[in-house]
Design a protein around this motif. Structure first.
Motif, PDB file in Angstrom:
ATOM      1  N   MET A  57       0.855  -1.191   0.000  1.00 40.90           N
ATOM      2  CA  MET A  57       0.000   0.000   0.000  1.00 40.90           C
ATOM      3  C   MET A  57       0.889   1.239   0.000  1.00 40.90           C
ATOM      4  O   MET A  57       1.825   1.342   0.800  1.00 40.90           O
ATOM      5  CB  MET A  57      -0.906  -0.001   1.234  1.00 40.90           C
ATOM      6  N   SER A  58       0.616   2.181  -0.866  1.00 36.53           N
ATOM      7  CA  SER A  58       1.429   3.390  -0.913  1.00 36.53           C
ATOM      8  C   SER A  58       1.105   4.278   0.268  1.00 36.53           C
ATOM      9  O   SER A  58      -0.034   4.374   0.718  1.00 36.53           O
ATOM     10  CB  SER A  58       1.168   4.147  -2.217  1.00 36.53           C
ATOM     11  N   GLN A  59       2.138   4.931   0.773  1.00 39.49           N
ATOM     12  CA  GLN A  59       1.959   5.853   1.881  1.00 39.49           C
ATOM     13  C   GLN A  59       1.585   7.220   1.347  1.00 39.49           C
ATOM     14  O   GLN A  59       2.012   7.634   0.272  1.00 39.49           O
ATOM     15  CB  GLN A  59       3.243   5.941   2.706  1.00 39.49           C
ATOM     16  N   SER A  60       0.780   7.936   2.116  1.00 35.09           N
ATOM     17  CA  SER A  60       0.420   9.286   1.711  1.00 35.09           C
ATOM     18  C   SER A  60       1.638  10.192   1.810  1.00 35.09           C
ATOM     19  O   SER A  60       2.519   9.976   2.632  1.00 35.09           O
ATOM     20  CB  SER A  60      -0.712   9.828   2.596  1.00 35.09           C
ATOM     21  N   ALA A  61       1.694  11.202   0.961  1.00 31.49           N
ATOM     22  CA  ALA A  61       2.825  12.121   0.957  1.00 31.49           C
ATOM     23  C   ALA A  61       2.852  12.912   2.253  1.00 31.49           C
ATOM     24  O   ALA A  61       1.801  13.271   2.795  1.00 31.49           O
ATOM     25  CB  ALA A  61       2.709  13.067  -0.235  1.00 31.49           C
ATOM     26  N   PRO A  62       4.034  13.179   2.792  1.00 32.43           N
ATOM     27  CA  PRO A  62       4.117  13.974   4.017  1.00 32.43           C
ATOM     28  C   PRO A  62       3.654  15.399   3.784  1.00 32.43           C
ATOM     29  O   PRO A  62       3.717  15.921   2.665  1.00 32.43           O
ATOM     30  CB  PRO A  62       5.613  13.927   4.365  1.00 32.43           C
ATOM     31  N   HIS A  63       3.187  16.031   4.855  1.00 31.04           N
ATOM     32  CA  HIS A  63       2.787  17.429   4.754  1.00 31.04           C
ATOM     33  C   HIS A  63       3.999  18.290   4.430  1.00 31.04           C
ATOM     34  O   HIS A  63       5.092  18.066   4.927  1.00 31.04           O
ATOM     35  CB  HIS A  63       2.171  17.908   6.069  1.00 31.04           C
ATOM     36  N   LYS A  64       3.794  19.296   3.610  1.00 29.00           N
ATOM     37  CA  LYS A  64       4.844  20.265   3.335  1.00 29.00           C
ATOM     38  C   LYS A  64       4.830  21.318   4.443  1.00 29.00           C
ATOM     39  O   LYS A  64       3.792  21.892   4.756  1.00 29.00           O
ATOM     40  CB  LYS A  64       4.595  20.922   1.979  1.00 29.00           C
ATOM     41  N   ALA A  65       5.970  21.547   5.031  1.00 31.49           N
ATOM     42  CA  ALA A  65       6.048  22.553   6.082  1.00 31.49           C
ATOM     43  C   ALA A  65       5.783  23.937   5.495  1.00 31.49           C
ATOM     44  O   ALA A  65       6.278  24.281   4.412  1.00 31.49           O
ATOM     45  CB  ALA A  65       7.427  22.513   6.735  1.00 31.49           C
ATOM     46  N   LEU A  66       4.997  24.718   6.202  1.00 31.07           N
ATOM     47  CA  LEU A  66       4.703  26.072   5.757  1.00 31.07           C
ATOM     48  C   LEU A  66       5.924  26.961   5.933  1.00 31.07           C
ATOM     49  O   LEU A  66       6.734  26.767   6.839  1.00 31.07           O
ATOM     50  CB  LEU A  66       3.531  26.637   6.558  1.00 31.07           C
ATOM     51  N   THR A  67       6.052  27.948   5.069  1.00 29.40           N
ATOM     52  CA  THR A  67       7.149  28.906   5.127  1.00 29.40           C
ATOM     53  C   THR A  67       6.614  30.295   5.442  1.00 29.40           C
ATOM     54  O   THR A  67       5.396  30.543   5.403  1.00 29.40           O
ATOM     55  CB  THR A  67       7.900  28.961   3.793  1.00 29.40           C
ATOM     56  N   ALA A  68       7.542  31.204   5.734  1.00 29.10           N
ATOM     57  CA  ALA A  68       7.144  32.588   5.975  1.00 29.10           C
ATOM     58  C   ALA A  68       6.431  33.167   4.756  1.00 29.10           C
ATOM     59  O   ALA A  68       5.466  33.931   4.891  1.00 29.10           O
ATOM     60  CB  ALA A  68       8.372  33.426   6.328  1.00 29.10           C
ATOM     61  N   SER A  69       6.864  32.790   3.571  1.00 22.93           N
ATOM     62  CA  SER A  69       6.206  33.266   2.341  1.00 22.93           C
ATOM     63  C   SER A  69       4.774  32.756   2.252  1.00 22.93           C
ATOM     64  O   SER A  69       3.867  33.473   1.814  1.00 22.93           O
ATOM     65  CB  SER A  69       6.995  32.834   1.112  1.00 22.93           C
ATOM     66  N   ASP A  70       4.552  31.501   2.682  1.00 26.07           N
ATOM     67  CA  ASP A  70       3.193  30.950   2.691  1.00 26.07           C
ATOM     68  C   ASP A  70       2.299  31.747   3.640  1.00 26.07           C
ATOM     69  O   ASP A  70       1.131  32.017   3.334  1.00 26.07           O
ATOM     70  CB  ASP A  70       3.218  29.484   3.143  1.00 26.07           C
ATOM     71  N   ILE A  71       2.838  32.082   4.788  1.00 25.96           N
ATOM     72  CA  ILE A  71       2.059  32.837   5.774  1.00 25.96           C
ATOM     73  C   ILE A  71       1.741  34.229   5.240  1.00 25.96           C
ATOM     74  O   ILE A  71       0.604  34.705   5.342  1.00 25.96           O
ATOM     75  CB  ILE A  71       2.817  32.917   7.112  1.00 25.96           C
ATOM     76  N   ARG A  72       2.724  34.877   4.647  1.00 32.21           N
ATOM     77  CA  ARG A  72       2.494  36.209   4.082  1.00 32.21           C
ATOM     78  C   ARG A  72       1.412  36.158   3.005  1.00 32.21           C
ATOM     79  O   ARG A  72       0.579  37.071   2.899  1.00 32.21           O
ATOM     80  CB  ARG A  72       3.793  36.771   3.508  1.00 32.21           C
ATOM     81  N   ALA A  73       1.393  35.098   2.225  1.00 29.56           N
ATOM     82  CA  ALA A  73       0.422  34.966   1.133  1.00 29.56           C
ATOM     83  C   ALA A  73      -0.999  34.759   1.640  1.00 29.56           C
ATOM     84  O   ALA A  73      -1.950  34.859   0.865  1.00 29.56           O
ATOM     85  CB  ALA A  73       0.825  33.810   0.219  1.00 29.56           C
ATOM     86  N   ARG A  74      -1.146  34.479   2.920  1.00 26.72           N
ATOM     87  CA  ARG A  74      -2.487  34.273   3.495  1.00 26.72           C
ATOM     88  C   ARG A  74      -3.171  35.594   3.857  1.00 26.72           C
ATOM     89  O   ARG A  74      -4.289  35.580   4.397  1.00 26.72           O
ATOM     90  CB  ARG A  74      -2.361  33.390   4.733  1.00 26.72           C
ATOM     91  N   LYS A  75      -2.537  36.720   3.590  1.00 27.09           N
ATOM     92  CA  LYS A  75      -3.150  38.012   3.871  1.00 27.09           C
ATOM     93  C   LYS A  75      -4.539  38.083   3.255  1.00 27.09           C
ATOM     94  O   LYS A  75      -4.727  37.850   2.059  1.00 27.09           O
ATOM     95  CB  LYS A  75      -2.274  39.143   3.303  1.00 27.09           C
ATOM     96  N   GLY A  76      -5.535  38.378   4.108  1.00 28.57           N
ATOM     97  CA  GLY A  76      -6.903  38.524   3.635  1.00 28.57           C
ATOM     98  C   GLY A  76      -7.606  37.219   3.337  1.00 28.57           C
ATOM     99  O   GLY A  76      -8.755  37.231   2.894  1.00 28.57           O
ATOM    100  N   GLY A  77      -6.937  36.083   3.584  1.00 24.04           N
ATOM    101  CA  GLY A  77      -7.544  34.783   3.330  1.00 24.04           C
ATOM    102  C   GLY A  77      -8.094  34.162   4.591  1.00 24.04           C
ATOM    103  O   GLY A  77      -8.545  34.864   5.507  1.00 24.04           O
ATOM    104  N   ASP A  78      -8.084  32.826   4.643  1.00 17.63           N
ATOM    105  CA  ASP A  78      -8.554  32.142   5.840  1.00 17.63           C
ATOM    106  C   ASP A  78      -7.707  32.567   7.038  1.00 17.63           C
ATOM    107  O   ASP A  78      -6.475  32.660   6.930  1.00 17.63           O
ATOM    108  CB  ASP A  78      -8.462  30.627   5.663  1.00 17.63           C
ATOM    109  N   PRO A  79      -8.323  32.819   8.181  1.00 23.99           N
ATOM    110  CA  PRO A  79      -7.557  33.272   9.347  1.00 23.99           C
ATOM    111  C   PRO A  79      -6.455  32.293   9.741  1.00 23.99           C
ATOM    112  O   PRO A  79      -6.646  31.068   9.709  1.00 23.99           O
ATOM    113  CB  PRO A  79      -8.623  33.380  10.441  1.00 23.99           C
ATOM    114  N   LEU A  80      -5.318  32.844  10.104  1.00 27.39           N
ATOM    115  CA  LEU A  80      -4.173  32.056  10.546  1.00 27.39           C
ATOM    116  C   LEU A  80      -4.366  31.618  11.985  1.00 27.39           C
ATOM    117  O   LEU A  80      -4.698  32.426  12.865  1.00 27.39           O
ATOM    118  CB  LEU A  80      -2.891  32.888  10.431  1.00 27.39           C
ATOM    119  N   VAL A  81      -4.153  30.336  12.240  1.00 30.11           N
ATOM    120  CA  VAL A  81      -4.270  29.782  13.590  1.00 30.11           C
ATOM    121  C   VAL A  81      -2.860  29.644  14.160  1.00 30.11           C
ATOM    122  O   VAL A  81      -2.018  28.946  13.594  1.00 30.11           O
ATOM    123  CB  VAL A  81      -4.974  28.410  13.573  1.00 30.11           C
ATOM    124  N   CYS A  82      -2.608  30.304  15.277  1.00 32.27           N
ATOM    125  CA  CYS A  82      -1.264  30.332  15.858  1.00 32.27           C
ATOM    126  C   CYS A  82      -1.347  30.089  17.365  1.00 32.27           C
ATOM    127  O   CYS A  82      -2.251  30.592  18.035  1.00 32.27           O
ATOM    128  CB  CYS A  82      -0.589  31.683  15.621  1.00 32.27           C
TER     129      CYS A  82
END
Length: 274
Positions: A1-26
């Motif tokens: 059985m194939s394993q699911s791909a690991p989650h990609k760690a978020l970067t600072a650029s990913d967080i910046r790109a969330r401006k005005g999008g879904d609220p960031l949970v911290c």
């Protein structure tokens, strides 16, 4: 059985790109087990200098050292898969000069694997934020109530009331223009937090600010109810773990004194299964 791909760690650029999008949970985290719990739901996990008060019993964040932040950063990193790990730069580790800040930020990132650092201060720290950002260090800014400056600002008071709002707005614009990828707004009036959020091109992360911010952060021990004698207005308790822990310890003590624990199920026979 194939394993699911690991989650990609978020970067600072990913967080910046969330401006005005879904609220960031911290949330904050200081240990590996708590980091694993937070990682399941959080976009950002902050290794906050609040560790000094939360885990070490210090009266404020001021005595926290760089070595303490690195030690806890290493522990948190072992528990993260997806969330961006941000590590606080402690008091005295960045204020002297941009070169000092760079030296210590490099050490934090190299020794913990953090994706960004956080430092406190507005217009007066803009030059340092620019210096770090230009050299590949993602910076989360922190304005409003800045706990490391609590002695200078007269305690843990709301910042930005009335005419003072212009100072906080100027701080917000300065850190954004300097290259910060996001900014924490702590203990500022809701209307001011909303104005800053609308004004900036980077995400705002509120703590005692407004639901209109691009994200929210709390000290995890506060929201889990691990303290009975500390409840800032901006903290909502989602659990009562201090009460549950006391009940569990009391039940354990009762059973030990009555010799009800360990029961046969908890001890080992000479033969048979381990």
């Amino acid at each position: 059985m194939s394993q699911s791909a690991p989650h990609k760690a978020l970067t600072a650029s990913d967080i910046r790109a969330r401006k005005g999008g879904d609220p960031l949970v911290c949330l904050t985290a200081y240990t590996t087990p708590v980091a694993r719990i937070a990682d399941a739901e959080c976009d950002v996990v902050l290794v906050g200098d609040s560790v000094g008060m939360v885990l070490h019993g210090l009266p404020s964040t001021l005595p926290v050292t760089l070595d303490m932040m690195i030690l806890h950063g290493q522990a948190v990193a072992r528990g993260l898969d997806r969330a961006l790990m941000v590590v606080d730069m402690p008091f005295g580790s960045y204020e002297e000069s941009p070169a000092q800040a760079m030296r210590n930020a490099v050490r934090i990132m190299a020794e913990t694997g953090a994706g960004a650092v956080k430092l406190e201060g507005g217009t007066h720290m803009a030059g340092t934020i620019r210096f770090l950002s230009d050299r590949g260090i993602p910076v989360m800014a922190h304005i409003g109530l800045t706990p490391q400056a609590v002695n200078a600002i007269g305690g843990y008071r709301v910042q930005g009331k009335g005419e003072d709002a212009s100072r906080i707005l100027e701080d917000a614009r300065a850190v954004a223009e300097a290259g910060a990828f996001s900014v924490v707004l702590e203990k500022v009036p809701a209307a001011l937090a909303d104005r800053i959020t609308a004004d900036l091109s980077i995400p705002t992360i509120g703590i005692g600010a407004s639901a209109g911010c691009d994200g929210q952060i709390l000290v995890i021990d506060d929201m889990l109810g691990l303290f009975d004698d500390f409840r800032p207005k901006f903290v909502k308790r989602y659990a009562q773990l201090a009460r549950d822990a006391r009940d569990a310890v009391r039940a354990y003590a009762v059973e030990v004194r009555a010799r009800d624990f360990p029961a046969p199920a908890h001890v080992f026979a000479d033969e048979g299964a381990d």
